[in-house]
Design an enzyme around this catalytic site. Structure first.
Site, PDB file in Angstrom:
ATOM      1  N   ASP A  22       0.595   8.977  -3.691  1.00 51.23           N
ATOM      2  CA  ASP A  22       0.657   7.515  -3.620  1.00 51.23           C
ATOM      3  C   ASP A  22      -0.029   7.074  -2.333  1.00 51.23           C
ATOM      4  O   ASP A  22       0.528   7.200  -1.241  1.00 51.23           O
ATOM      5  CB  ASP A  22       2.123   7.065  -3.641  1.00 51.23           C
ATOM      6  CG  ASP A  22       2.300   5.582  -3.322  1.00 51.23           C
ATOM      7  OD1 ASP A  22       1.309   4.837  -3.393  1.00 51.23           O
ATOM      8  OD2 ASP A  22       3.447   5.187  -3.012  1.00 51.23           O
TER       9      ASP A  22
ATOM     10  N   GLY B  57      -1.075   4.202  -0.224  1.00 50.62           N
ATOM     11  CA  GLY B  57      -0.882   2.778   0.020  1.00 50.62           C
ATOM     12  C   GLY B  57      -1.792   2.275   1.124  1.00 50.62           C
ATOM     13  O   GLY B  57      -2.690   2.986   1.593  1.00 50.62           O
TER      14      GLY B  57
ATOM     15  N   PHE C 209      -7.220   9.592 -11.106  1.00 51.08           N
ATOM     16  CA  PHE C 209      -6.697   8.359 -10.530  1.00 51.08           C
ATOM     17  C   PHE C 209      -6.119   7.468 -11.627  1.00 51.08           C
ATOM     18  O   PHE C 209      -6.757   7.245 -12.653  1.00 51.08           O
ATOM     19  CB  PHE C 209      -7.793   7.622  -9.764  1.00 51.08           C
ATOM     20  CG  PHE C 209      -8.140   8.276  -8.461  1.00 51.08           C
ATOM     21  CD1 PHE C 209      -7.599   7.820  -7.271  1.00 51.08           C
ATOM     22  CD2 PHE C 209      -8.984   9.379  -8.431  1.00 51.08           C
ATOM     23  CE1 PHE C 209      -7.897   8.437  -6.071  1.00 51.08           C
ATOM     24  CE2 PHE C 209      -9.291  10.009  -7.237  1.00 51.08           C
ATOM     25  CZ  PHE C 209      -8.745   9.540  -6.050  1.00 51.08           C
TER      26      PHE C 209
ATOM     27  N   VAL D 100      -2.276  -1.216  -9.330  1.00 49.71           N
ATOM     28  CA  VAL D 100      -1.799  -0.015 -10.023  1.00 49.71           C
ATOM     29  C   VAL D 100      -0.438   0.418  -9.497  1.00 49.71           C
ATOM     30  O   VAL D 100       0.375   0.992 -10.237  1.00 49.71           O
ATOM     31  CB  VAL D 100      -2.837   1.123  -9.906  1.00 49.71           C
ATOM     32  CG1 VAL D 100      -2.930   1.659  -8.480  1.00 49.71           C
ATOM     33  CG2 VAL D 100      -2.529   2.248 -10.885  1.00 49.71           C
ATOM     34  N   ASP D 101      -0.154   0.134  -8.224  1.00 53.62           N
ATOM     35  CA  ASP D 101       1.153   0.495  -7.663  1.00 53.62           C
ATOM     36  C   ASP D 101       2.275  -0.320  -8.303  1.00 53.62           C
ATOM     37  O   ASP D 101       3.350   0.219  -8.606  1.00 53.62           O
ATOM     38  CB  ASP D 101       1.156   0.329  -6.140  1.00 53.62           C
ATOM     39  CG  ASP D 101       0.703  -1.050  -5.677  1.00 53.62           C
ATOM     40  OD1 ASP D 101       0.077  -1.794  -6.464  1.00 53.62           O
ATOM     41  OD2 ASP D 101       0.964  -1.383  -4.498  1.00 53.62           O
ATOM     42  N   ARG D 102       2.023  -1.609  -8.544  1.00 51.81           N
ATOM     43  CA  ARG D 102       3.035  -2.432  -9.224  1.00 51.81           C
ATOM     44  C   ARG D 102       3.270  -1.926 -10.642  1.00 51.81           C
ATOM     45  O   ARG D 102       4.414  -1.851 -11.110  1.00 51.81           O
ATOM     46  CB  ARG D 102       2.587  -3.892  -9.255  1.00 51.81           C
ATOM     47  CG  ARG D 102       2.587  -4.574  -7.906  1.00 51.81           C
ATOM     48  CD  ARG D 102       1.867  -5.920  -7.971  1.00 51.81           C
ATOM     49  NE  ARG D 102       2.519  -6.850  -8.890  1.00 51.81           N
ATOM     50  CZ  ARG D 102       1.959  -7.981  -9.310  1.00 51.81           C
ATOM     51  NH1 ARG D 102       0.738  -8.307  -8.917  1.00 51.81           N
ATOM     52  NH2 ARG D 102       2.615  -8.778 -10.134  1.00 51.81           N
TER      53      ARG D 102
END
Length: 249
Positions: A6, A8, A77, A99-101
């Site tokens: 992950d 960020g 990815f 994409v994280d949400r």
């Protein structure tokens, strides 16, 4: 074994579920990532690498090189797709959803498949997403994160230099510049939390109580700010990568 990463805006977290190995590096220390992982696990046993990256294309390119471990490993990815069996995205242009949400929502849907969910991520931005019991994403909110908001204020206040803003559980009028900022920002986020409560309360009647799930670096303040029970999970994005891996088999 599969490696999940992950990436960020400020930190890069990694996890190998099969052996429960995990770690974190500062994004500026990206060159140390492969070495840290290799020091903890036997990289010869890795079969795949899945990555969530919201830090930009240049970081994605670096990660692809770092995480191949010179073994031509398939570094995949995550890209937002919809609909999936457990989640349908509200965005008209799904590629514009972070994409994280999306991965955080997948993880929450896997954990609470029959409940209305509110997912709050308190990172460089604070995001909130709402998902129905049927897995329909209703949309969400984005506001500046705690430290992002603080930096914007400090940049115009030459006599105050603070590395990290600490919020207060209940705001009251501040008595110096720093205190006024933290009281004001705390009041703003209290308003956000109240709006989340109002939206949940105004939604359709449900058989099960809603799930409020909080993640992100500033999650601790938001955890205590809600009047309803909150589930805290600092690894939602990594868990979402694991859910995605299972869905795509």
């Amino acid at each position: 074994m599969k490696l999940l990463v992950d990436a960020g805006n400020s930190r890069i977290k990694w996890w190998v579920p099969e052996c429960q190995a995990h770690g974190v590096v500062d994004r500026l220390a990206l060159d140390d990532l492969a070495g840290e992982i290799a020091a903890v696990i036997d990289i010869s046993k890795l079969s795949s690498v899945r990555v969530s990256c919201v830090a930009g294309k240049s970081i994605e390119t670096q990660l692809r090189g770092e995480l191949g471990f010179a073994r031509d490993l398939d570094v995949k990815f995550a890209r937002v797709s919809s609909p999936l069996p457990i989640l349908t995205v509200a965005y008209r242009e799904i590629h514009r959803l972070g994409v994280d949400r999306w991965l955080a929502m997948l993880a929450v849907r896997e954990k609470f498949p029959d409940r209305f969910c509110a997912v709050l991520d308190a990172g460089s931005a604070v995001t909130v997403d709402f998902v129905t019991e049927a897995g329909v994403h209703e949309g969400g909110m984005i506001v500046p994160g705690v430290q992002t908001m603080a930096r914007a204020l400090w940049s115009n206040t030459s006599d105050v230099a603070v590395e990290r803003l600490e919020l207060v559980p209940r705001w009251c009028p501040g008595v110096d510049t720093y205190d006024c900022v933290r009281q004001g920002v705390s009041a703003l986020y209290t308003g956000l939390v109240n709006e989340v409560h109002s939206y949940i309360d105004g939604s359709a009647e449900r058989h099960l109580s809603p799930a409020i799930v909080v993640t992100g670096g500033d999650r601790h303040w938001f955890t205590q700010a809600f009047s309803s029970p909150v589930v805290v999970d600092p690894h939602l994005v990594l868990k979402g990568l694991l859910v995605l891996d299972e869905l795509e088999k």
